[in-house]
Design a protein around this motif. Structure first.
Motif, PDB file in Angstrom:
ATOM      1  N   GLY A   7      -0.920  -4.113   9.571  1.00 43.38           N
ATOM      2  CA  GLY A   7      -0.344  -2.762   9.647  1.00 43.38           C
ATOM      3  C   GLY A   7      -0.051  -2.402  11.096  1.00 43.38           C
ATOM      4  O   GLY A   7      -0.098  -1.235  11.487  1.00 43.38           O
ATOM      5  N   ARG A  11       1.210   4.050  12.692  1.00 47.08           N
ATOM      6  CA  ARG A  11       0.773   4.986  13.747  1.00 47.08           C
ATOM      7  C   ARG A  11      -0.586   4.571  14.303  1.00 47.08           C
ATOM      8  O   ARG A  11      -0.796   4.543  15.507  1.00 47.08           O
ATOM      9  CB  ARG A  11       0.710   6.413  13.181  1.00 47.08           C
ATOM     10  N   GLY A  13      -2.077   1.479  13.633  1.00 43.57           N
ATOM     11  CA  GLY A  13      -2.024   0.062  13.993  1.00 43.57           C
ATOM     12  C   GLY A  13      -1.452  -0.176  15.392  1.00 43.57           C
ATOM     13  O   GLY A  13      -1.983  -0.980  16.159  1.00 43.57           O
ATOM     14  N   SER A  74       0.392   2.520   2.262  1.00 41.65           N
ATOM     15  CA  SER A  74       1.747   2.784   1.749  1.00 41.65           C
ATOM     16  C   SER A  74       2.168   4.240   1.907  1.00 41.65           C
ATOM     17  O   SER A  74       3.249   4.614   1.464  1.00 41.65           O
ATOM     18  CB  SER A  74       1.801   2.417   0.268  1.00 41.65           C
ATOM     19  N   LEU A 105      -9.847   0.461   7.609  1.00 40.28           N
ATOM     20  CA  LEU A 105      -9.535   1.869   7.855  1.00 40.28           C
ATOM     21  C   LEU A 105      -9.375   2.524   6.492  1.00 40.28           C
ATOM     22  O   LEU A 105      -8.372   2.354   5.817  1.00 40.28           O
ATOM     23  CB  LEU A 105      -8.255   2.004   8.686  1.00 40.28           C
ATOM     24  N   SER A 106     -10.418   3.214   6.086  1.00 36.71           N
ATOM     25  CA  SER A 106     -10.409   3.875   4.783  1.00 36.71           C
ATOM     26  C   SER A 106     -10.219   5.366   5.002  1.00 36.71           C
ATOM     27  O   SER A 106      -9.448   5.765   5.897  1.00 36.71           O
ATOM     28  CB  SER A 106     -11.704   3.534   4.040  1.00 36.71           C
ATOM     29  N   PRO A 151     -12.134   8.311   8.254  1.00 37.55           N
ATOM     30  CA  PRO A 151     -11.688   9.497   8.996  1.00 37.55           C
ATOM     31  C   PRO A 151     -11.095  10.552   8.072  1.00 37.55           C
ATOM     32  O   PRO A 151     -10.650  10.259   6.966  1.00 37.55           O
ATOM     33  CB  PRO A 151     -10.598   8.941   9.918  1.00 37.55           C
TER      34      PRO A 151
HETATM   35  N1  LIG Z   1      -2.939   8.981   9.237  1.00 35.09           N
HETATM   36  C1  LIG Z   1      -4.008   9.628   8.761  1.00 35.09           C
HETATM   37  O1  LIG Z   1      -4.178  10.864   8.915  1.00 35.09           O
HETATM   38  C2  LIG Z   1      -5.075   8.864   8.045  1.00 35.09           C
HETATM   39  C3  LIG Z   1      -6.267   9.500   7.744  1.00 35.09           C
HETATM   40  C4  LIG Z   1      -7.270   8.786   7.090  1.00 35.09           C
HETATM   41  C5  LIG Z   1      -7.045   7.470   6.736  1.00 35.09           C
HETATM   42  N2  LIG Z   1      -5.856   6.872   7.036  1.00 35.09           N
HETATM   43  C6  LIG Z   1      -5.650   5.483   6.606  1.00 35.09           C
HETATM   44  O2  LIG Z   1      -5.047   4.750   7.631  1.00 35.09           O
HETATM   45  C7  LIG Z   1      -3.899   4.060   7.144  1.00 35.09           C
HETATM   46  C8  LIG Z   1      -2.885   3.937   8.267  1.00 35.09           C
HETATM   47  O3  LIG Z   1      -2.479   5.225   8.655  1.00 35.09           O
HETATM   48  P1  LIG Z   1      -1.152   5.419   9.510  1.00 35.09           P
HETATM   49  O4  LIG Z   1      -1.013   6.870   9.728  1.00 35.09           O
HETATM   50  O5  LIG Z   1      -1.158   4.479  10.679  1.00 35.09           O
HETATM   51  O6  LIG Z   1      -0.037   4.914   8.454  1.00 35.09           O
HETATM   52  P2  LIG Z   1       1.465   4.460   8.730  1.00 35.09           P
HETATM   53  O7  LIG Z   1       1.955   4.950  10.049  1.00 35.09           O
HETATM   54  O8  LIG Z   1       2.241   4.846   7.512  1.00 35.09           O
HETATM   55  O9  LIG Z   1       1.375   2.872   8.820  1.00 35.09           O
HETATM   56  C9  LIG Z   1       1.187   2.097   7.688  1.00 35.09           C
HETATM   57  C10 LIG Z   1       1.311   0.628   8.055  1.00 35.09           C
HETATM   58  O10 LIG Z   1       1.169  -0.147   6.848  1.00 35.09           O
HETATM   59  C11 LIG Z   1       2.229  -1.105   6.794  1.00 35.09           C
HETATM   60  N3  LIG Z   1       2.615  -1.500   5.442  1.00 35.09           N
HETATM   61  C12 LIG Z   1       3.038  -0.702   4.426  1.00 35.09           C
HETATM   62  N4  LIG Z   1       3.373  -1.465   3.365  1.00 35.09           N
HETATM   63  C13 LIG Z   1       3.162  -2.763   3.725  1.00 35.09           C
HETATM   64  C14 LIG Z   1       3.321  -4.016   3.064  1.00 35.09           C
HETATM   65  N5  LIG Z   1       3.791  -4.122   1.815  1.00 35.09           N
HETATM   66  N6  LIG Z   1       3.000  -5.143   3.749  1.00 35.09           N
HETATM   67  C15 LIG Z   1       2.535  -5.074   5.025  1.00 35.09           C
HETATM   68  N7  LIG Z   1       2.365  -3.921   5.702  1.00 35.09           N
HETATM   69  C16 LIG Z   1       2.673  -2.780   5.055  1.00 35.09           C
HETATM   70  C17 LIG Z   1       3.388  -0.398   7.486  1.00 35.09           C
HETATM   71  O11 LIG Z   1       4.327  -1.399   7.861  1.00 35.09           O
HETATM   72  P3  LIG Z   1       5.932  -1.167   7.836  1.00 35.09           P
HETATM   73  O12 LIG Z   1       6.243  -0.723   9.249  1.00 35.09           O
HETATM   74  O13 LIG Z   1       6.473  -2.513   7.522  1.00 35.09           O
HETATM   75  O14 LIG Z   1       6.215  -0.124   6.779  1.00 35.09           O
HETATM   76  C18 LIG Z   1       2.666   0.242   8.653  1.00 35.09           C
HETATM   77  O15 LIG Z   1       2.452  -0.698   9.683  1.00 35.09           O
HETATM   78  C19 LIG Z   1      -3.424   4.930   5.976  1.00 35.09           C
HETATM   79  O16 LIG Z   1      -2.671   4.193   5.045  1.00 35.09           O
HETATM   80  C20 LIG Z   1      -4.716   5.417   5.397  1.00 35.09           C
HETATM   81  O17 LIG Z   1      -5.216   4.481   4.483  1.00 35.09           O
HETATM   82  C21 LIG Z   1      -4.886   7.534   7.676  1.00 35.09           C
END
Ligand SMILES: NC(=O)c1ccc[n+]([C@@H]2O[C@H](COP(=O)([O-])OP(=O)(O)OC[C@H]3O[C@@H](n4cnc5c(N)ncnc54)[C@H](OP(=O)(O)O)[C@@H]3O)[C@@H](O)[C@H]2O)c1
Length: 161
Positions: A7, A11, A13, A74, A105-106, A151
């Motif tokens: 990932g 954001r 990653g 996703s 990261l859950s 988180p």
């Molecule tokens: N952001 C928050 O507030 C928050 C809070 C608590 C927990 N989290 C957890 O942290 C995770 C990451 O958050 P984020 O904000 O960084 O999410 P994000 O910006 O949407 O990033 C998601 C990552 O997952 C990848 N991905 C999606 N589908 C994929 C697939 N089929 N194969 C490989 N990679 C794939 C995306 O790659 P592409 O660029 O190819 O789409 C992207 O690198 C969340 O999904 C969640 O479980 C987030």
């Protein structure tokens, strides 16, 4: 140390890759569907991985490493394939590859099922259910040395310390 980030274009990653790469003695293996969009760096090695892929192809994609950080998700659009089954496939194949440290990261409430059941479930219930069973798989069905981060909503403002 060799550390995989799954990932790596997300954001979270992107920041994890960047921070890890500050330590030049570490090698950061940055996994994404579009590895060309990953930050360049002398100790950053991008590789292609799609969580929709078969277990065999995920195994082929995973490089050897000491630890893996799973930050993919996703965004609620493809919960079963990515957040649940994608995560579990990576756990299974990482173990086969000899990677024994796994950071997931859950999310807050992922291990408290009452928050997504009953008369007034969380609006994030389906997401939390996916995270719940992925986390349980990690705890119950692997021998990985794991850390599960839970988180609440993350912000993009600088950390306060
Ligand atoms: N952001 C928050 O507030 C928050 C809070 C608590 C927990 N989290 C957890 O942290 C995770 C990451 O958050 P984020 O904000 O960084 O999410 P994000 O910006 O949407 O990033 C998601 C990552 O997952 C990848 N991905 C999606 N589908 C994929 C697939 N089929 N194969 C490989 N990679 C794939 C995306 O790659 P592409 O660029 O190819 O789409 C992207 O690198 C969340 O999904 C969640 O479980 C987030």
């Amino acid at each position: 140390m060799k550390i995989i980030v799954i990932g790596a274009t997300g954001r979270v990653g992107k920041q994890v890759v960047s921070k890890l790469a500050e330590n030049k003695s570490d090698q950061v293996l940055a996994g994404a569907r579009k590895p060309e969009s990953i930050e360049k760096g002398s100790n950053i090695k991008p590789f292609k991985i799609d969580l929709h892929d078969t277990k065999d192809n995920i195994l082929k994609a995973l490089p050897e490493a000491d630890a893996l950080i799973f930050t993919a998700g996703s965004g609620g659009k493809d919960l079963l394939q990515v957040d649940l089954n994608g995560a579990v496939k990576v756990m299974i194949e990482a173990a086969k590859r000899g990677i024994d440290r796994f950071v997931m990261l859950s999310s807050k409430d992922s291990l408290t099922p009452d928050s997504f059941s009953g008369d007034n479930p969380s609006p994030l219930a389906n997401y939390l259910i996916s995270k719940h069973f992925a986390d349980l798989w990690l705890i119950k069905n692997t021998t990985l040395d794991y850390t599960i981060l839970q988180p609440t909503a993350l912000t993009e403002t600088p950390g306060s310390g």
